[in-house]
Enzyme design. Structure first.
Site, PDB file in Angstrom:
ATOM      1  N   HIS A 155      21.240   6.403   9.540  1.00  0.00           N
ATOM      2  CA  HIS A 155      20.420   7.508  10.092  1.00  0.00           C
ATOM      3  C   HIS A 155      19.364   7.981   9.092  1.00  0.00           C
ATOM      4  O   HIS A 155      18.979   9.147   9.110  1.00  0.00           O
ATOM      5  CB  HIS A 155      21.289   8.706  10.498  1.00  0.00           C
ATOM      6  N   SER A 276      -8.518   4.448  -1.539  1.00  0.00           N
ATOM      7  CA  SER A 276      -9.178   5.224  -0.492  1.00  0.00           C
ATOM      8  C   SER A 276     -10.624   5.466  -0.895  1.00  0.00           C
ATOM      9  O   SER A 276     -10.936   5.590  -2.077  1.00  0.00           O
ATOM     10  CB  SER A 276      -8.443   6.549  -0.321  1.00  0.00           C
ATOM     11  N   LYS A 282      -5.449   7.805  -4.438  1.00  0.00           N
ATOM     12  CA  LYS A 282      -4.636   7.011  -3.520  1.00  0.00           C
ATOM     13  C   LYS A 282      -4.453   5.552  -3.918  1.00  0.00           C
ATOM     14  O   LYS A 282      -5.359   4.909  -4.424  1.00  0.00           O
ATOM     15  CB  LYS A 282      -5.285   7.032  -2.128  1.00  0.00           C
ATOM     16  N   GLU A 289       1.670  -2.410   5.579  1.00  0.00           N
ATOM     17  CA  GLU A 289       1.306  -1.781   6.854  1.00  0.00           C
ATOM     18  C   GLU A 289       0.693  -2.788   7.824  1.00  0.00           C
ATOM     19  O   GLU A 289       0.961  -2.763   9.023  1.00  0.00           O
ATOM     20  CB  GLU A 289       0.331  -0.622   6.607  1.00  0.00           C
TER      21      GLU A 289
END
Ligand code: ARG
Length: 462
Positions: A155, A276, A282, A289
């Site tokens: 979980h 970024s 970043k 992804e």
């Protein structure tokens, strides 16, 4: 040049031609198309359907077309409808009438069925080799991190302490089954459809077994109608690739989470991250992804082909030309994802200290504390209750179980003693999970040895 103008009196509309044409995408089958034609011509010659001189001319002509395409001196000519018409037109332009005999006893229906099988067999083997590379890297990383303690989750909540080796090993097993699925479908699809003709076989005395053997198939397909109608081997491949992508995607999701400032379990090397344009601080896990994103695309490829096939009466229907783009896309996507993902996994640096610290918080040793009482004679259900109360006390005081003073343990049960601290240290928790398949060092060593033995068997001799 058209292969079928005879019964028509009017020209094909340009829109129809463009809409119908598959050369823009089936040009990728040129090698397979020529390989299939060479085998067909050889068999036609051996059975006496073509003269040796015709067979020779066809062979030389086909090889010349192949060489010119490989060298880039011959370009795909957009006036051809598909790769089959293109190659035949090129051949005839080069060798004259003998070229027109190549299609004897053959239809584009069995020809395309063959080309696609040859292409898919080659690509599926390549993809399988890429999965093996990934498993090889994972096995090395499992060995490096066989003793790196981390929290195991259910979980997404900390559950019990495990090792990073066990976690990586879980993926190794999933990819091993992916390899198995690819092997299975490669065996099942390895039958040669050539000779099925348009749908009903032919009146020529073709030697289908000889062609099958030349092209490395186990045997000819059993039924002519099935041979030109079947695309289920592609659906099996797309299913196997969808499952493989699902595994990659889950792994990516974890790398993305673990790379976040909240976890800090892993550092993605700069080589596999991007920045970024606005936020200077970043470093984004784009590779992971993108692999996760491309998974949706492969599922889409499977769905489009399943849907294209579902209402088709036997045998060939033009709908089936729609098998190519999704199949090519899924194979390309899976291969690209595997390549970059494996390279990234090889270079990931795991933060062992952060993982270990995280495992020590969050009461991952609560089950082991209950087991401690059970080993001293308390029934498990009672021990569960005692430890539950102690966890509540610790939460109230903001400490972990192993920071609780002995008198608090003793107040909860007389069975507790000084040795409880050793029994519930995360290192002990892991070391004692000796079940076959578990994280204890000997159990992990067996898992690694088993994977290595399997990899040795799967890797063909050089
Ligand atoms: N381009 C076609 C395909 O990919 C080749 C088969 C054409 N057969 C036919 N009967 N029109 O499906």
């Amino acid at each position: 040049m058209k292969l079928w103008g005879g019964r028509f009196t009017e020209e094909t509309a340009q829109e129809t031609f463009v809409f119908n044409a598959s050369l823009p995408f089936d040009r990728r089958l040129y090698r397979e198309d020529i390989e299939g034609s060479l085998a067909h011509a050889q068999m036609l010659t051996e059975t006496g359907i073509l003269t040796p001189a015709e067979g020779d001319r066809i062979r030389t002509g086909l090889i010349a077309v192949l060489e010119d395409l490989e060298r880039g001196t011959l370009e795909f000519d957009e006036t051809a409808e598909d790769i089959h018409s293109f190659v035949e037109a090129q051949l005839t332009a080069r060798i004259g009438d003998a070229g027109k005999k190549l299609h004897t006893g053959r239809s584009r229906n069995d020809q395309v069925a063959l080309d696609m099988r040859l292409f898919t067999r080659r690509r599926a083997r390549e993809i399988r080799a890429l999965v093996l590379d990934l498993i090889r890297v994972l096995t090395e990383r499992m060995e490096q991190h066989a003793n790196t303690v981390m929290p195991g989750f259910t979980h997404l909540q900390k559950a019990q302490p495990i090792t990073l080796g066990l976690h990586l090993g879980a993926y190794a097993q999933m990819f091993r089954r992916d390899c198995g699925r690819l092997s299975d479908l490669l065996v099942r699809m390895n039958e040669c459809p050539l000779g099925a003709g348009a749908l009903a076989g032919t009146t020529y005395p073709l030697d289908r077994s000889a062609v099958a053997q030349t092209l490395g198939f186990d045997r000819p397909t059993a039924n002519s109608l099935d041979s030109v109608s079947d695309r289920d081997y592609l659906l099996e491949l797309l299913s196997a690739l969808s499952i493989l992508m699902m595994h990659l995607s889950r792994f990516c999701e974890e790398i993305i989470l673990w790379n976040s400032d909240e976890y800090r379990f892993v550092e993605i090397p700069d080589a596999f991250a991007t920045g970024s344009s606005i936020m200077p601080q970043k470093k984004n896990p784009d590779v992971a992804e993108l692999v996760r994103g491309k998974t949706g695309r492969v599922y889409g490829d499977l769905m489009s082909l399943l849907t294209a096939m579902k209402g088709l009466p036997l045998a060939y229907n033009k709908d089936m030309q729609e098998d190519k783009e999704p199949a090519f896309d899924a194979m390309d996507t899976a291969a690209a994802c595997l390549g970059v993902f494996t390279a990234m996994v090889r270079e990931l640096s795991f933060r062992e200290d952060v993982m270990e610290k995280s495992a020590a918080r969050g009461f991952t040793n609560a089950t082991d504390a209950a087991d401690y009482l059970v080993k001293k004679g308390m029934p498990f259900r009672d021990a569960h209750g005692v430890i539950g109360h102690l966890v509540l006390t610790c939460i109230g005081r903001g400490i972990s179980l192993d920071e609780l003073p002995l008198e608090d343990f003793k107040a909860a049960s007389e069975l507790f003693d000084e040795d409880v601290y050793d029994a519930i240290s995360v290192k002990t928790c892991v070391a004692q999970r000796i079940t076959e398949g578990g994280p204890a060092p000997e159990a992990m060593a067996r898992q690694i040895e088993d994977l290595r033995a399997w990899l040795r068997e799967e890797t063909p001799e050089e």
